[in-house]
Design an enzyme around this catalytic site. Sequence first.
Site, PDB file in Angstrom:
ATOM      1  N   HIS A 241       0.825  -1.218   0.000  1.00 28.13           N
ATOM      2  CA  HIS A 241       0.000   0.000   0.000  1.00 28.13           C
ATOM      3  C   HIS A 241       0.854   1.262   0.000  1.00 28.13           C
ATOM      4  CE1 HIS A 241      -3.898  -2.026   0.528  1.00 28.13           C
ATOM      5  NE2 HIS A 241      -3.245  -2.877   1.310  1.00 28.13           N
ATOM      6  N   ASP A 301      -0.495  -5.235   5.974  1.00 22.91           N
ATOM      7  CA  ASP A 301      -1.450  -6.143   5.331  1.00 22.91           C
ATOM      8  C   ASP A 301      -1.244  -6.209   3.824  1.00 22.91           C
ATOM      9  OD1 ASP A 301      -2.318  -3.429   5.116  1.00 22.91           O
ATOM     10  OD2 ASP A 301      -4.265  -4.138   4.414  1.00 22.91           O
ATOM     11  N   GLU A 302      -1.779  -7.255   3.230  1.00 27.58           N
ATOM     12  CA  GLU A 302      -1.914  -7.406   1.780  1.00 27.58           C
ATOM     13  C   GLU A 302      -0.630  -7.103   0.995  1.00 27.58           C
ATOM     14  OE1 GLU A 302      -6.483  -6.638   0.619  1.00 27.58           O
ATOM     15  OE2 GLU A 302      -5.395  -4.804   1.107  1.00 27.58           O
ATOM     16  N   VAL A 303       0.455  -7.733   1.382  1.00 26.40           N
ATOM     17  CA  VAL A 303       1.715  -7.536   0.660  1.00 26.40           C
ATOM     18  C   VAL A 303       1.771  -8.508  -0.513  1.00 26.40           C
ATOM     19  CG1 VAL A 303       4.223  -7.516   0.823  1.00 26.40           C
ATOM     20  CG2 VAL A 303       2.839  -6.795   2.787  1.00 26.40           C
TER      21      VAL A 303
END
Length: 508
Positions: A241, A301-303
């Site tokens: 992100h 998160d969400e790598v």
Amino acid sequence: VSRPPDWFSLAVQFGVWPLPQTFTSSIERSPLSPEAFYFEYGSQSAAQQGCSVLDAAFTRYFPLIFPDYTGNGVLRFYTCYQPATVCCTVGVTLLTAALIDCLLYIIHLLLTGLETFSQLVYQDDFGAHFYHYFVNKTEIVDFPRFQFRGILLDTSRHYLPVKTILQTLDAMAYSKFNVFHWHIVDDPSFPYQSRTYPDLSSKGAFHPMTHIYTQSDVRRVISHARLWGIRVLPEFDSPGHTASWGKGQSDLLTPCYRGSSLSGTFGPVNPVLPSTYQFMARLFKEVSSVFPDSHIHLGGDEVNFSCWSSNPDIRAFMKKMGFGVDFTKLEAFYMENIVNITSALNKTAIVWQDVFDYHELIPKDTVLHIWKGTPASYQAELSRMTKAGMKVLLAAPWYINHISYGQDWHQYYNVQPLDFPGTEEQKKLVIGGEVCMWGEYVDATNLTPRLWPRASAAAERLWSDEKQTSSADKAFPRFQDLRCKLVRRGIRAEPLYVGHCKHEYQGV
């Protein structure tokens, strides 16, 4: 003489939201006149006139209690024997350094008490009396079920003007939320104007002048939140992100490869360069000084691992460290370093659940934030996290950026945060929850009606006794009343169903 209604009926009648822990009232009522209504500090109170938070609250709540009053609005402080006096006492008499936080907490609870009182005052429907305002004889004992009751706003995917954020803080206080989680930057834009790295916003924001939050803007938000008893929790999410970060900080993001050649695109933060951690240390030193809260949200998160796996330097580092091809170990290496940076700045980290799922070695006081999964999966996650002795926040069931036709607030109201396998000691580690409003399809034009009153369903779940608030159908009359109160206070809260408010919204 008719039988006095029970406490629950009266709570419904008077629209108290969130429902107090205990509520004892009668049909005996007293008239209130704004001309003879005063706020008073108790003689034994540790806080007295000059306490900026309470002084401001008294001034703010006068027009909320008397919304139609057209007098001069002069706020007066008198002793507790005046005709109608709200007497506030802060029960801390010895102000040692160890008790300062306790004093602030008690003041914040007093603010919620003022909100409850403002909801108890009602008006005569026919205007036949000299006094148009009334309050019934009522005794309340109240306290929050969970200490952390948050709202997340995303200001990266769409920029939210400061005025919109301030109005959201007002509405949060009306439902007794106490944490503003400011997801201030993300892939699309970097609106936070950093003193240390000004290029982050000048190159990473949607516009370097009109779509940024200056240091003055941030101070204004924090100051406004403080007067409502609301904490401001900043989030600077990494290593994923972070696309907008790379526009103003070269060599921060990982160059991606297509085969043996650079693709021209970039992935997450590059975790193998010493310069990455030097940059993060300087940035978080600034952020820690700007945002005074004891906690900071570090994301995690969400790598997406595909770019890391394409990069030969990353793969070489992985081999050197003995990580093999397990990129969760590389993310763990990165997050452990970032948490160490913020710990050295005396900040307690909050991270998304991915950090726990990847078995990262983080301090025991780190707070884990559950954001994904069905009820069964987040209940299992709650069980695993608390069994490991970690404090937990629950957000997964309260992603209210998702909308559906009908009264979808029922699903937010019916959440049971402690309904998971575990001991009582485990359940004490669930410190609260959060309503998340992600910004892909939300800006200042639709934030308020999408957020309110739906978020208030979660507010009652996080404040009130679960057994006394087990029925959404029984809660509906109070919820409708709350919605009308919000509308009357200028909050564009959307309708719950067919019906009307006595005082309809009068326009922008």
